[in-house]
Scaffold this motif. Sequence first.
Motif, mmCIF file in Angstrom:
data_model
loop_
_atom_site.group_PDB
_atom_site.id
_atom_site.type_symbol
_atom_site.label_atom_id
_atom_site.label_comp_id
_atom_site.label_asym_id
_atom_site.label_seq_id
_atom_site.Cartn_x
_atom_site.Cartn_y
_atom_site.Cartn_z
ATOM 1 N N VAL A 118 0.868 -1.182 0.000
ATOM 2 C CA VAL A 118 0.000 0.000 0.000
ATOM 3 C C VAL A 118 0.903 1.229 0.000
ATOM 4 C CG1 VAL A 118 -1.814 1.275 1.186
ATOM 5 C CG2 VAL A 118 -1.781 -1.234 1.294
ATOM 6 N N ALA A 119 0.751 2.064 -1.018
ATOM 7 C CA ALA A 119 1.552 3.279 -1.128
ATOM 8 C C ALA A 119 0.801 4.451 -0.519
ATOM 9 C CB ALA A 119 1.887 3.571 -2.587
ATOM 10 N N VAL A 120 1.507 5.274 0.219
ATOM 11 C CA VAL A 120 0.915 6.452 0.851
ATOM 12 C C VAL A 120 1.829 7.650 0.647
ATOM 13 C CG1 VAL A 120 -0.385 5.153 2.584
ATOM 14 C CG2 VAL A 120 1.951 5.864 3.086
ATOM 15 N N VAL A 121 1.209 8.811 0.608
ATOM 16 C CA VAL A 121 1.950 10.061 0.507
ATOM 17 C C VAL A 121 1.547 10.953 1.676
ATOM 18 C CG1 VAL A 121 2.562 12.003 -0.983
ATOM 19 C CG2 VAL A 121 1.891 9.829 -2.012
ATOM 20 N N ARG A 122 0.328 11.479 1.597
ATOM 21 C CA ARG A 122 -0.144 12.419 2.619
ATOM 22 C C ARG A 122 -0.185 11.794 4.009
ATOM 23 N NH1 ARG A 122 -5.728 14.251 0.261
ATOM 24 N NH2 ARG A 122 -5.685 12.059 -0.343
ATOM 25 N N ALA A 123 -0.483 10.490 4.073
ATOM 26 C CA ALA A 123 -0.584 9.837 5.379
ATOM 27 C C ALA A 123 0.733 9.895 6.144
ATOM 28 C CB ALA A 123 -1.037 8.385 5.212
ATOM 29 N N LEU A 124 1.836 10.130 5.425
ATOM 30 C CA LEU A 124 3.135 10.302 6.078
ATOM 31 C C LEU A 124 3.557 11.765 6.115
ATOM 32 C CD1 LEU A 124 5.134 7.272 4.595
ATOM 33 C CD2 LEU A 124 4.227 7.501 6.918
ATOM 34 N N VAL A 125 3.620 12.413 4.948
ATOM 35 C CA VAL A 125 4.221 13.750 4.901
ATOM 36 C C VAL A 125 3.328 14.827 5.517
ATOM 37 C CG1 VAL A 125 5.646 13.163 2.910
ATOM 38 C CG2 VAL A 125 3.413 14.217 2.548
ATOM 39 N N ASN A 126 2.035 14.584 5.610
ATOM 40 C CA ASN A 126 1.141 15.568 6.233
ATOM 41 C C ASN A 126 0.834 15.242 7.690
ATOM 42 O OD1 ASN A 126 1.079 16.785 3.764
ATOM 43 N ND2 ASN A 126 -1.090 16.454 3.355
ATOM 44 N N ALA A 127 1.408 14.160 8.194
ATOM 45 C CA ALA A 127 1.129 13.762 9.574
ATOM 46 C C ALA A 127 1.853 14.679 10.555
ATOM 47 C CB ALA A 127 1.573 12.320 9.805
ATOM 48 N N PRO A 128 1.210 15.020 11.679
ATOM 49 C CA PRO A 128 1.880 15.856 12.689
ATOM 50 C C PRO A 128 3.165 15.222 13.203
ATOM 51 C CG PRO A 128 -0.482 15.686 13.141
ATOM 52 C CD PRO A 128 -0.174 14.704 12.055
ATOM 53 N N GLU A 129 3.154 13.906 13.358
ATOM 54 C CA GLU A 129 4.336 13.163 13.798
ATOM 55 C C GLU A 129 4.579 12.027 12.795
ATOM 56 O OE1 GLU A 129 4.188 11.976 17.880
ATOM 57 O OE2 GLU A 129 3.173 13.827 18.499
ATOM 58 N N PRO A 130 5.346 12.291 11.749
ATOM 59 C CA PRO A 130 5.501 11.306 10.665
ATOM 60 C C PRO A 130 6.029 9.953 11.112
ATOM 61 C CG PRO A 130 6.253 13.461 9.954
ATOM 62 C CD PRO A 130 5.994 13.580 11.423
ATOM 63 N N GLU A 131 6.992 9.930 12.028
ATOM 64 C CA GLU A 131 7.520 8.644 12.476
ATOM 65 C C GLU A 131 6.443 7.838 13.194
ATOM 66 O OE1 GLU A 131 11.046 10.982 11.454
ATOM 67 O OE2 GLU A 131 9.205 11.432 12.566
ATOM 68 N N ALA A 132 5.656 8.501 14.028
ATOM 69 C CA ALA A 132 4.558 7.804 14.710
ATOM 70 C C ALA A 132 3.529 7.319 13.700
ATOM 71 C CB ALA A 132 3.904 8.731 15.735
ATOM 72 N N ALA A 133 3.267 8.135 12.675
ATOM 73 C CA ALA A 133 2.332 7.720 11.626
ATOM 74 C C ALA A 133 2.857 6.500 10.888
ATOM 75 C CB ALA A 133 2.110 8.880 10.654
ATOM 76 N N ALA A 134 4.164 6.486 10.628
ATOM 77 C CA ALA A 134 4.762 5.328 9.956
ATOM 78 C C ALA A 134 4.595 4.066 10.791
ATOM 79 C CB ALA A 134 6.249 5.589 9.680
ATOM 80 N N HIS A 135 4.844 4.163 12.088
ATOM 81 C CA HIS A 135 4.701 2.999 12.960
ATOM 82 C C HIS A 135 3.262 2.503 12.987
ATOM 83 C CE1 HIS A 135 8.491 4.568 15.214
ATOM 84 N NE2 HIS A 135 8.811 3.877 14.132
ATOM 85 N N HIS A 136 2.306 3.442 12.994
ATOM 86 C CA HIS A 136 0.890 3.067 12.989
ATOM 87 C C HIS A 136 0.516 2.362 11.691
ATOM 88 C CE1 HIS A 136 -3.384 3.087 13.632
ATOM 89 N NE2 HIS A 136 -3.592 3.920 12.620
ATOM 90 N N LEU A 137 0.971 2.901 10.571
ATOM 91 C CA LEU A 137 0.656 2.302 9.278
ATOM 92 C C LEU A 137 1.325 0.934 9.115
ATOM 93 C CD1 LEU A 137 0.878 5.442 6.978
ATOM 94 C CD2 LEU A 137 -1.189 4.285 7.770
ATOM 95 N N LEU A 138 2.533 0.789 9.653
ATOM 96 C CA LEU A 138 3.196 -0.510 9.623
ATOM 97 C C LEU A 138 2.384 -1.539 10.409
ATOM 98 C CD1 LEU A 138 6.894 0.664 10.073
ATOM 99 C CD2 LEU A 138 5.993 -0.596 8.093
#
Length: 304
Positions: free
Chosen positions: A280-300
């Motif tokens: 699953v490819a994402v753009v905004r879900a990472l780069v627009n997230a307030p805390e991108p690393e936390a967003a990455a962990h959630h998406l993983l």
Amino acid sequence: MTEQHIPGMVAAIIAAHASTFAPEGNRLPAQPTPVATSQDPVYLAALQACSALGFIAIDAQCLAQAWQNQSQRTGLFDAAHWPDAPQDFGLAGADPQLAFPQCPRALGLYGVLPSAEWVGRMARAGVPTVQLRFKSDDQNAIRNEVAAAVQAVQGTKALLFINDHWQAAIDAGAYGIHVGQEDLDALQGAQLNAIHASGLRLGVSTHGYAEMVRAHAVQPSYIALGAVFPTTLKKMETAPQGVARLQAYVRLMQQYPLVAIGGIAAEQFPAILATGVGSVAVVRALVNAPEPEAAAHHLLACMR
């Protein structure tokens, strides 16, 4: 089947599949029936029906030919069986020697990122596949950014694809290259041969049946399918495809690693993964997230 059976076949196809191709309850608008390239009754019926179901001209034509082939191969017209056999789309019998190098069947969470800095951040956060989508007309800036992205994933397990800038990707030693359909069409034979000879993987974007057939002609390492949902990141020539179409595409193209892309948020991961895509490819879900690393962990976690 004869010409007199066409109206009944059209009605049968629409009745069998209208509810399936009504993503989130809203069927895509009916399209004008395009010029027929065959006078076979099954072809003509499928052409009308697929247009009524909202498939654009080139995809309606592709589906109609597949439906004709399916009927000839099986010896019967089956309105309920949406075409999904590779041989009916001309996807069988490819030469393995001409295929691009393989990549993992499941590329996992795939971050599409605007800079080398972002590539490094998400690679260190554990995103397994990253793409540098760097927009510039400055060739020196492109070469520098691509080289920086390659350096940024060193020491991580991330696989790095470079969007469009294939020569810079080869020179810098990236893992792979990703091209859109227009970019694929623009590549000359010698350029495509150079990418193949480099040993880099090749990913190709597609937006429907005709483009998937076009992508198969070069036997890429993976195929991206989308846009699944509306996206504001780029002007799309085609309407959002929806989960139902994605499911049909996956059934047809399962010989390839597949990446779903386009407007996908965390809450939509279960439905997307249920189609069978491996990424699953994402753009905004990472780069627009307030805390991108936390967003990455959630998406993983959502991927698992």
